[in-house]
Design an enzyme around this catalytic site. Structure first.
Site, PDB file in Angstrom:
ATOM      1  N   GLN A  85       9.216   2.028  16.555  1.00  0.00           N
ATOM      2  CA  GLN A  85       9.676   0.882  15.751  1.00  0.00           C
ATOM      3  C   GLN A  85      11.133   1.085  15.327  1.00  0.00           C
ATOM      4  OE1 GLN A  85       7.304  -1.072  12.484  1.00  0.00           O
ATOM      5  NE2 GLN A  85       8.535   0.245  11.191  1.00  0.00           N
ATOM      6  N   ALA A  90       0.859  -1.193   0.000  1.00  0.00           N
ATOM      7  CA  ALA A  90       0.000   0.000   0.000  1.00  0.00           C
ATOM      8  C   ALA A  90       0.895   1.243   0.000  1.00  0.00           C
ATOM      9  CB  ALA A  90      -0.975  -0.007   1.175  1.00  0.00           C
ATOM     10  N   LEU A  91       1.828   1.268  -0.931  1.00  0.00           N
ATOM     11  CA  LEU A  91       2.911   2.247  -0.909  1.00  0.00           C
ATOM     12  C   LEU A  91       2.416   3.664  -1.224  1.00  0.00           C
ATOM     13  CD1 LEU A  91       5.772   0.242  -2.680  1.00  0.00           C
ATOM     14  CD2 LEU A  91       5.096   0.266  -0.264  1.00  0.00           C
ATOM     15  N   SER A 149       0.122   7.693   5.700  1.00  0.00           N
ATOM     16  CA  SER A 149       0.009   6.343   6.262  1.00  0.00           C
ATOM     17  C   SER A 149      -0.896   5.523   5.363  1.00  0.00           C
ATOM     18  CB  SER A 149      -0.586   6.403   7.671  1.00  0.00           C
ATOM     19  OG  SER A 149      -1.019   5.114   8.077  1.00  0.00           O
ATOM     20  N   SER A 150      -0.564   4.247   5.243  1.00  0.00           N
ATOM     21  CA  SER A 150      -1.444   3.364   4.473  1.00  0.00           C
ATOM     22  C   SER A 150      -2.834   3.326   5.094  1.00  0.00           C
ATOM     23  CB  SER A 150      -0.863   1.946   4.437  1.00  0.00           C
ATOM     24  OG  SER A 150       0.464   1.980   3.937  1.00  0.00           O
ATOM     25  N   ARG A 151      -2.912   3.591   6.406  1.00  0.00           N
ATOM     26  CA  ARG A 151      -4.208   3.533   7.086  1.00  0.00           C
ATOM     27  C   ARG A 151      -5.047   4.785   6.868  1.00  0.00           C
ATOM     28  NH1 ARG A 151      -0.957   0.293  10.972  1.00  0.00           N
ATOM     29  NH2 ARG A 151      -1.960  -1.737  11.058  1.00  0.00           N
ATOM     30  N   LYS A 166       8.309   8.069  11.010  1.00  0.00           N
ATOM     31  CA  LYS A 166       6.858   8.012  11.252  1.00  0.00           C
ATOM     32  C   LYS A 166       6.531   6.985  12.341  1.00  0.00           C
ATOM     33  CE  LYS A 166       2.334   7.648  10.262  1.00  0.00           C
ATOM     34  NZ  LYS A 166       2.052   6.373  10.900  1.00  0.00           N
ATOM     35  N   ASP A 167       7.217   5.829  12.276  1.00  0.00           N
ATOM     36  CA  ASP A 167       7.061   4.783  13.288  1.00  0.00           C
ATOM     37  C   ASP A 167       8.291   4.860  14.198  1.00  0.00           C
ATOM     38  OD1 ASP A 167       4.591   3.221  12.201  1.00  0.00           O
ATOM     39  OD2 ASP A 167       5.873   3.554  10.462  1.00  0.00           O
ATOM     40  N   HIS A 177       6.804   5.842   1.794  1.00  0.00           N
ATOM     41  CA  HIS A 177       7.648   4.711   1.376  1.00  0.00           C
ATOM     42  C   HIS A 177       8.620   5.155   0.284  1.00  0.00           C
ATOM     43  CE1 HIS A 177       3.795   2.664   2.705  1.00  0.00           C
ATOM     44  NE2 HIS A 177       4.667   2.004   3.431  1.00  0.00           N
TER      45      HIS A 177
END
Ligand code: AMP
Length: 275
Positions: A152, A29-30, A184-186, A148-149, A34
């Site tokens: 992580q 879901a780029l 975000s992909s979300r 962004k993360d 990304h």
């Protein structure tokens, strides 16, 4: 650009790759976020490999694994445009040959108990386990991850350091929409109304960061006041921590981090703060 699925096909391609190899792990879901990672890898590495894999191990039982967007054709077009050399898009059994996951997992340690770890138990063990597997299978010289993360990125840095994985971890700044919303992909889950409300996250972070000259309490107060004025947002956490995610320092580099829900969509974001 080579596109492969099975681990045997990837291993064959891997044998002919020139060093240094840059790896960009993604769940597909780029988007332009990304793309920034791919561009950074392209600028610094002889070979760019990206993995495109929705990792079941990092989703909790009530999370969005089933509805997570899968857009492989568009992803391949973006990768080709970015000059990627190899896209590895494995199936779940290519990554986890026994089907369900891994009986050995990588524990994030105490860094996994704060922030996202309080809301998503097991999430970072799932992330670290798949990232460790991809590091072992791809054997990159550099791994690229988004700020962004941020948590992580921090746990991956620590894993590479403490487990002596011997590659460089490169952090890439967050790419945002014009109004400040972190890509975000979300974001595609958001209704039009929620999309309009979602700008409150980055607005609160930037308002907080702008108060940094007055100290940590002022940063949190300014961000909290901004959020209080925003409708429809359920905040999971808003925290100011050291840049290493340790205790908030009196002075120096810090990070302001937020997680919030809008309807059934959960978003995270963070910004640097200089105290
Ligand atoms: P994902 O596909 O969501 O697992 O993300 C893959 C990589 O892209 C991770 O290292 C993310 O931190 C990074 N990433 C996602 N969104 C952004 C963004 N808006 N800006 C920069 N990097 C991002």
């Amino acid at each position: 650009m080579k596109v492969v699925q099975t681990r045997d096909d990837f291993a064959r391609v891997r044998a002919g790759l020139a060093a240094p190899i840059g790896l960009v792990p993604t769940m597909g879901a780029l988007h332009a976020g990304h793309r920034a990672l791919l561009d950074a890898a392209r600028a610094e590495c002889a070979t760019v490999v990206t993995t495109n894999f929705v990792n079941p191990l990092q989703f909790g039982p009530s999370e969005d694994l089933a509805r997570y967007p899968r857009t492989l054709d568009a992803d391949l077009a973006l990768c080709a445009d970015a000059g990627v050399d190899v896209v590895w898009a494995p199936s779940v059994t290519d990554v986890y040959p026994t089907g369900g996951g891994s009986s050995i997992t990588v524990s994030p340690g105490p860094l996994g108990d704060i922030l996202e770890g309080t809301v998503r138990p097991g999430h970072f063990a799932g992330v670290l386990t798949v990232v460790a597997k991809f590091f072992n299978l791809v054997r990159p010289d550099r791994g690229y991850f988004g700020e962004k993360d941020y948590q992580q990125l921090a746990v991956i840095r620590r894993m590479v350091d403490e487990l002596d994985m011997g590659l460089s971890v490169v952090g890439v700044p967050t790419v945002r929409e014009d109004d400040g919303l972190a890509l975000s992909s979300r974001n595609r889950y958001l209704s039009d109304g929620e999309r309009a409300q979602a700008v409150a996250l980055s607005r609160a972070l930037f308002t907080g960061a702008a108060a940094s000259a007055a100290g940590a309490k002022a940063v949190l107060a300014a961000a909290t006041a901004q959020l209080a004025a925003a409708p429809g947002i359920a905040v999971d956490y808003l925290e100011l921590r050291g840049a290493d995610l340790g205790e908030t320092p009196e002075h120096g580099p810090a990070r302001l981090l937020i997680a919030a829900r809008l309807g059934s969509t959960r978003l995270i974001d963070n910004v640097p703060v200089e105290l």
